[in-house]
Design a protein around this motif. Structure first.
Motif, mmCIF file in Angstrom:
data_model
loop_
_atom_site.group_PDB
_atom_site.id
_atom_site.type_symbol
_atom_site.label_atom_id
_atom_site.label_comp_id
_atom_site.label_asym_id
_atom_site.label_seq_id
_atom_site.Cartn_x
_atom_site.Cartn_y
_atom_site.Cartn_z
ATOM 1 N N ASP A 145 0.705 -1.243 -0.373
ATOM 2 C CA ASP A 145 0.479 -0.051 -0.110
ATOM 3 C C ASP A 145 1.177 1.658 -0.339
ATOM 4 N N VAL A 146 2.168 1.520 0.423
ATOM 5 C CA VAL A 146 2.797 2.488 0.814
ATOM 6 C C VAL A 146 3.272 3.040 -0.338
ATOM 7 N N LEU A 147 3.779 1.876 -1.000
ATOM 8 C CA LEU A 147 4.538 2.090 -1.881
ATOM 9 C C LEU A 147 3.639 1.107 -3.938
ATOM 10 N N THR A 148 2.694 1.687 -3.729
ATOM 11 C CA THR A 148 2.152 0.998 -5.439
ATOM 12 C C THR A 148 2.188 2.024 -5.987
ATOM 13 N N ASP A 149 2.027 1.951 -7.554
ATOM 14 C CA ASP A 149 2.654 2.891 -8.131
ATOM 15 C C ASP A 149 1.505 3.232 -8.916
ATOM 16 N N ARG A 150 -0.281 3.153 -8.148
ATOM 17 C CA ARG A 150 -1.034 3.275 -8.821
ATOM 18 C C ARG A 150 -1.543 3.505 -7.357
ATOM 19 N N PRO A 151 -0.820 4.969 -7.101
ATOM 20 C CA PRO A 151 -1.826 5.331 -6.033
ATOM 21 C C PRO A 151 -3.576 6.171 -5.738
ATOM 22 N N ARG A 152 -3.678 6.574 -6.877
ATOM 23 C CA ARG A 152 -5.198 7.403 -7.255
ATOM 24 C C ARG A 152 -5.991 5.954 -6.934
ATOM 25 N N ALA A 153 -5.608 4.715 -6.895
ATOM 26 C CA ALA A 153 -6.778 3.037 -7.740
ATOM 27 C C ALA A 153 -6.438 2.411 -6.155
ATOM 28 N N LEU A 154 -5.751 2.740 -5.202
ATOM 29 C CA LEU A 154 -5.581 2.392 -3.652
ATOM 30 C C LEU A 154 -7.113 1.869 -2.683
ATOM 31 N N TRP A 155 -7.755 3.412 -2.877
ATOM 32 C CA TRP A 155 -9.131 3.030 -2.631
ATOM 33 C C TRP A 155 -9.974 2.208 -2.769
ATOM 34 N N ARG A 156 -9.386 2.082 -4.175
ATOM 35 C CA ARG A 156 -10.502 0.979 -4.794
ATOM 36 C C ARG A 156 -9.657 -0.339 -3.847
ATOM 37 N N SER A 157 -8.727 -0.445 -4.402
ATOM 38 C CA SER A 157 -8.088 -1.914 -3.968
ATOM 39 C C SER A 157 -8.264 -2.196 -3.189
ATOM 40 N N VAL A 158 -7.558 -1.815 -1.407
ATOM 41 C CA VAL A 158 -7.724 -2.125 -0.663
ATOM 42 C C VAL A 158 -9.402 -2.458 0.262
ATOM 43 N N LEU A 159 -10.384 -1.521 -0.705
ATOM 44 C CA LEU A 159 -11.673 -1.948 -0.167
ATOM 45 C C LEU A 159 -11.838 -3.641 -0.966
ATOM 46 N N ARG A 160 -11.588 -3.562 -2.020
ATOM 47 C CA ARG A 160 -12.047 -5.339 -2.825
ATOM 48 C C ARG A 160 -11.307 -6.012 -2.470
ATOM 49 N N ARG A 161 -9.493 -5.947 -1.704
ATOM 50 C CA ARG A 161 -9.473 -7.426 -0.977
ATOM 51 C C ARG A 161 -9.891 -8.017 0.314
ATOM 52 N N GLN A 162 -10.984 -6.427 0.534
ATOM 53 C CA GLN A 162 -11.597 -6.882 2.033
ATOM 54 C C GLN A 162 -12.426 -7.987 1.931
ATOM 55 N N GLY A 163 -13.459 -8.351 0.793
ATOM 56 C CA GLY A 163 -14.063 -9.273 0.185
ATOM 57 C C GLY A 163 -15.459 -8.283 1.305
ATOM 58 N N GLY A 164 -16.584 -9.031 0.782
ATOM 59 C CA GLY A 164 -18.105 -8.769 1.785
ATOM 60 C C GLY A 164 -18.121 -7.851 1.484
ATOM 61 N N ASN A 165 -19.274 -7.471 2.021
ATOM 62 C CA ASN A 165 -20.265 -5.966 1.889
ATOM 63 C C ASN A 165 -18.320 -3.981 0.969
ATOM 64 N N LEU A 166 -17.062 -4.269 1.601
ATOM 65 C CA LEU A 166 -16.212 -3.733 1.757
ATOM 66 C C LEU A 166 -16.228 -3.823 0.410
ATOM 67 N N GLY A 167 -15.789 -5.212 0.139
ATOM 68 C CA GLY A 167 -15.385 -5.198 -1.971
ATOM 69 C C GLY A 167 -16.351 -5.150 -2.523
ATOM 70 N N MET A 168 -18.061 -4.749 -2.486
ATOM 71 C CA MET A 168 -18.467 -4.213 -3.114
ATOM 72 C C MET A 168 -18.529 -2.739 -2.722
ATOM 73 N N LEU A 169 -18.239 -2.210 -1.471
ATOM 74 C CA LEU A 169 -18.045 -0.810 -1.988
ATOM 75 C C LEU A 169 -17.137 -0.078 -2.775
ATOM 76 N N ALA A 170 -15.840 -1.351 -3.428
ATOM 77 C CA ALA A 170 -15.577 -0.945 -4.280
ATOM 78 C C ALA A 170 -16.265 -0.410 -5.691
ATOM 79 N N THR A 171 -16.981 -0.953 -5.575
ATOM 80 C CA THR A 171 -17.699 -0.519 -7.075
ATOM 81 C C THR A 171 -18.381 0.407 -7.284
ATOM 82 N N TYR A 172 -18.862 1.364 -5.773
ATOM 83 C CA TYR A 172 -19.815 2.100 -5.389
ATOM 84 C C TYR A 172 -18.703 3.137 -6.867
#
Length: 179
Positions: A145-172
């Motif tokens: 997360d600290v060194l991602t080369d796609r920082p603007r996409a990090l919010w979606r990426s972090v939520l997506r890897r949580q799965g469940g409702n948080l994973g779905m939130l990544a598509t909000y």
């Protein structure tokens, strides 16, 4: 406590934290301090910390760490093994860099350095109130997360890897009223 915090949709009105991921480096009774991982700036690290530029990841720019102390600079580094001089562990392989140390003492140990101008800060009890209001989701941080080369996409990426409702939130969508 070191963790990543991602904002809940519409929970905070400050645009600094809209769809952001904040790495909290310190959290105790006196408050909390962290840096926004999702806001790359335009200033090359070489322009403000020339000697550290060779160790920075992509993008090689200084990030906006948050709205506090915009005249200060701090850096995080990922160190896969050991505890080199000039580095203090925050969590796992992520730590704070002593920018007064010569970069050479860390060069062989770090996977990369990320430089931040300013930081995010909360007074005593403030972050706890925001958490109780549902303004943040608390998730485990990963070194990538600290060194991602796609920082603007990090919010979606972090939520997506949580799965469940948080994973779905990544598509909000950014603006649900347009849906």
């Amino acid at each position: 406590m070191a963790s990543a915090k991602t904002t809940a949709p519409s929970a905070l009105t400050d645009p600094t934290f809209r769809r952001s991921v904040v790495l909290v480096a310190q959290h105790d009774d006196e408050g909390a301090v962290g840096v926004v991982l999702t806001s790359p700036g335009e200033t090359p690290v070489a322009d403000i910390l020339e000697k550290w530029a060779p160790l920075t990841g992509d993008p090689p720019v200084a990030f906006f760490g948050g709205p506090v102390a915009l005249d200060s600079v701090l850096a995080l580094a990922v160190v896969p093994r050991g505890r080199p001089e000039g580095w203090r562990r925050v969590r796992g392989s992520v730590g704070i860099v002593d920018l007064d140390a010569p970069p050479a003492v860390l060069a062989d140990a770090v996977r990369g350095v990320r430089v931040f101008v300013g930081y995010a800060g909360w007074g005593a009890g403030q972050l706890e109130e925001e958490l109780a209001e549902g303004a943040w989701y608390v998730v485990d941080a990963e070194p990538g997360d600290v060194l991602t080369d796609r920082p603007r996409a990090l919010w979606r990426s972090v939520l997506r890897r949580q799965g469940g409702n948080l994973g779905m939130l990544a598509t909000y969508p950014d603006d649900a009223s347009l849906n």
